[in-house]
Design a protein around this motif. Structure first.
Motif, PDB file in Angstrom:
ATOM      1  N   GLU A 122       0.828  -1.204   0.000  1.00 60.06           N
ATOM      2  CA  GLU A 122       0.000   0.000   0.000  1.00 60.06           C
ATOM      3  C   GLU A 122       0.865   1.258   0.000  1.00 60.06           C
ATOM      4  O   GLU A 122       0.607   2.211  -0.733  1.00 60.06           O
ATOM      5  CB  GLU A 122      -0.910  -0.014   1.243  1.00 60.06           C
ATOM      6  CG  GLU A 122      -1.930   1.084   1.250  1.00 60.06           C
ATOM      7  CD  GLU A 122      -2.824   0.971   2.479  1.00 60.06           C
ATOM      8  OE1 GLU A 122      -2.893   1.976   3.221  1.00 60.06           O
ATOM      9  OE2 GLU A 122      -3.439  -0.084   2.675  1.00 60.06           O
ATOM     10  N   GLU A 123       1.949   1.260   0.791  1.00 60.53           N
ATOM     11  CA  GLU A 123       2.862   2.416   0.836  1.00 60.53           C
ATOM     12  C   GLU A 123       3.583   2.606  -0.500  1.00 60.53           C
ATOM     13  O   GLU A 123       3.760   3.733  -0.960  1.00 60.53           O
ATOM     14  CB  GLU A 123       3.890   2.236   1.969  1.00 60.53           C
ATOM     15  CG  GLU A 123       3.294   2.341   3.363  1.00 60.53           C
ATOM     16  CD  GLU A 123       4.286   1.965   4.461  1.00 60.53           C
ATOM     17  OE1 GLU A 123       4.233   2.604   5.525  1.00 60.53           O
ATOM     18  OE2 GLU A 123       5.116   1.056   4.242  1.00 60.53           O
ATOM     19  N   GLN A 124       3.961   1.473  -1.105  1.00 57.68           N
ATOM     20  CA  GLN A 124       4.623   1.559  -2.403  1.00 57.68           C
ATOM     21  C   GLN A 124       3.680   2.137  -3.464  1.00 57.68           C
ATOM     22  O   GLN A 124       4.083   2.967  -4.279  1.00 57.68           O
ATOM     23  CB  GLN A 124       5.140   0.180  -2.834  1.00 57.68           C
ATOM     24  CG  GLN A 124       6.336  -0.286  -2.040  1.00 57.68           C
ATOM     25  CD  GLN A 124       6.846  -1.651  -2.506  1.00 57.68           C
ATOM     26  OE1 GLN A 124       6.435  -2.170  -3.546  1.00 57.68           O
ATOM     27  NE2 GLN A 124       7.756  -2.232  -1.733  1.00 57.68           N
ATOM     28  N   ASP A 125       2.415   1.705  -3.458  1.00 61.44           N
ATOM     29  CA  ASP A 125       1.431   2.243  -4.402  1.00 61.44           C
ATOM     30  C   ASP A 125       1.237   3.740  -4.182  1.00 61.44           C
ATOM     31  O   ASP A 125       1.159   4.508  -5.148  1.00 61.44           O
ATOM     32  CB  ASP A 125       0.086   1.510  -4.257  1.00 61.44           C
ATOM     33  CG  ASP A 125       0.104   0.118  -4.863  1.00 61.44           C
ATOM     34  OD1 ASP A 125       1.028  -0.155  -5.680  1.00 61.44           O
ATOM     35  OD2 ASP A 125      -0.794  -0.675  -4.532  1.00 61.44           O
ATOM     36  N   GLU A 126       1.169   4.154  -2.936  1.00 63.60           N
ATOM     37  CA  GLU A 126       1.001   5.571  -2.605  1.00 63.60           C
ATOM     38  C   GLU A 126       2.189   6.386  -3.128  1.00 63.60           C
ATOM     39  O   GLU A 126       2.022   7.465  -3.722  1.00 63.60           O
ATOM     40  CB  GLU A 126       0.874   5.731  -1.083  1.00 63.60           C
ATOM     41  CG  GLU A 126       0.544   7.112  -0.616  1.00 63.60           C
ATOM     42  CD  GLU A 126      -0.852   7.563  -1.032  1.00 63.60           C
ATOM     43  OE1 GLU A 126      -1.007   8.785  -1.271  1.00 63.60           O
ATOM     44  OE2 GLU A 126      -1.760   6.730  -1.150  1.00 63.60           O
ATOM     45  N   LEU A 127       3.400   5.889  -2.924  1.00 66.70           N
ATOM     46  CA  LEU A 127       4.609   6.585  -3.396  1.00 66.70           C
ATOM     47  C   LEU A 127       4.659   6.625  -4.919  1.00 66.70           C
ATOM     48  O   LEU A 127       5.088   7.632  -5.508  1.00 66.70           O
ATOM     49  CB  LEU A 127       5.870   5.932  -2.831  1.00 66.70           C
ATOM     50  CG  LEU A 127       6.139   6.177  -1.348  1.00 66.70           C
ATOM     51  CD1 LEU A 127       7.346   5.368  -0.878  1.00 66.70           C
ATOM     52  CD2 LEU A 127       6.378   7.656  -1.085  1.00 66.70           C
ATOM     53  N   ARG A 128       4.227   5.571  -5.590  1.00 64.54           N
ATOM     54  CA  ARG A 128       4.222   5.548  -7.054  1.00 64.54           C
ATOM     55  C   ARG A 128       3.239   6.593  -7.597  1.00 64.54           C
ATOM     56  O   ARG A 128       3.528   7.277  -8.577  1.00 64.54           O
ATOM     57  CB  ARG A 128       3.871   4.153  -7.562  1.00 64.54           C
ATOM     58  CG  ARG A 128       5.029   3.178  -7.443  1.00 64.54           C
ATOM     59  CD  ARG A 128       4.747   1.855  -8.177  1.00 64.54           C
ATOM     60  NE  ARG A 128       5.781   0.912  -7.890  1.00 64.54           N
ATOM     61  CZ  ARG A 128       5.686  -0.117  -7.046  1.00 64.54           C
ATOM     62  NH1 ARG A 128       4.555  -0.355  -6.408  1.00 64.54           N
ATOM     63  NH2 ARG A 128       6.702  -0.926  -6.848  1.00 64.54           N
ATOM     64  N   LYS A 129       2.069   6.719  -6.943  1.00 65.52           N
ATOM     65  CA  LYS A 129       1.089   7.722  -7.356  1.00 65.52           C
ATOM     66  C   LYS A 129       1.664   9.132  -7.151  1.00 65.52           C
ATOM     67  O   LYS A 129       1.507   9.999  -8.011  1.00 65.52           O
ATOM     68  CB  LYS A 129      -0.201   7.563  -6.550  1.00 65.52           C
ATOM     69  CG  LYS A 129      -1.012   6.366  -6.943  1.00 65.52           C
ATOM     70  CD  LYS A 129      -2.260   6.252  -6.073  1.00 65.52           C
ATOM     71  CE  LYS A 129      -3.008   4.961  -6.361  1.00 65.52           C
ATOM     72  NZ  LYS A 129      -4.148   4.787  -5.460  1.00 65.52           N
ATOM     73  N   GLU A 130       2.330   9.347  -6.011  1.00 61.70           N
ATOM     74  CA  GLU A 130       2.939  10.665  -5.741  1.00 61.70           C
ATOM     75  C   GLU A 130       4.042  10.959  -6.750  1.00 61.70           C
ATOM     76  O   GLU A 130       4.164  12.086  -7.250  1.00 61.70           O
ATOM     77  CB  GLU A 130       3.492  10.708  -4.312  1.00 61.70           C
ATOM     78  CG  GLU A 130       3.997  12.078  -3.921  1.00 61.70           C
ATOM     79  CD  GLU A 130       4.490  12.131  -2.479  1.00 61.70           C
ATOM     80  OE1 GLU A 130       5.183  13.123  -2.161  1.00 61.70           O
ATOM     81  OE2 GLU A 130       4.206  11.213  -1.688  1.00 61.70           O
TER      82      GLU A 130
END
Length: 177
Positions: free
Chosen positions: A28-36
């Motif tokens: 979930e954190e990786q997905d959030e960072l990829r979106k950012e």
């Protein structure tokens, strides 16, 4: 985009630590960072396009005003020169050079005074007086009617005139005979 998720690590980082960090983040954190990351890349792309449009608009305004590269260069040089002349280092250097110029001027002036004094000394010397008397004698022999005396310049001019008069008289006699 401009930034990639597989970017080169910072100087203090090492590649193994970067890989290890990605493994410790949750999915979930990786997905959030990829979106950012995607959002920041898109913002950078937009800002680049806006900047290019602004530069194009700037060039069009300058063209309409008749401002060319040469005029801009002149303005930049003028501004740079003003910036340089307002610095403390320039002011100190200018002041030092001004003082040096004044000292040099004073030195030349004193050298001129010394030379003038030396000429006066030579003119008042017995050798010069003797030479002046010889010129006076020559003048009286050549010129004749004028009384002796006058300054050295007058004596030389008189002797030169007498010599020139004799030369003209000789030429006239030769032409009439």
């Amino acid at each position: 985009g401009l930034l990639r998720s597989d970017s080169i690590p910072e100087v203090a980082e090492d590649a193994a630590a970067t890989v290890g960090m990605a493994e410790t983040l949750s999915e979930e954190e990786q997905d959030e960072l990829r979106k950012e990351l995607a959002k920041v890349e898109e913002e950078i792309q937009t800002l680049s396009q806006v900047l290019a449009a602004k530069e194009k608009h700037l060039a069009e305004i300058k063209r309409k005003l008749g401002i060319n590269s040469l005029q801009e260069l002149r303005q930049n040089i003028t501004k740079s020169w003003q910036d340089v002349t307002s610095t403390t280092a320039y002011k100190k250097t200018s002041e030092t050079l001004s003082q040096a110029g004044q000292k040099a001027s004073a030195a030349f002036s004193s050298v001129g005074s010394v030379i003038t004094k030396k000429f006066e000394d030579v003119r008042n010397s017995p050798t010069f007086k003797s030479f002046e008397e010889k010129v006076e004698n020559l003048k009286s022999k050549v010129g004749g009617s004028k009384p002796a005396g006058g300054d050295f310049g007058e004596v030389l001019n008189s002797a030169a005139n007498a010599s020139a008069t004799e030369t003209i008289a000789e030429q006239t006699q030769e032409e009439t005979h």
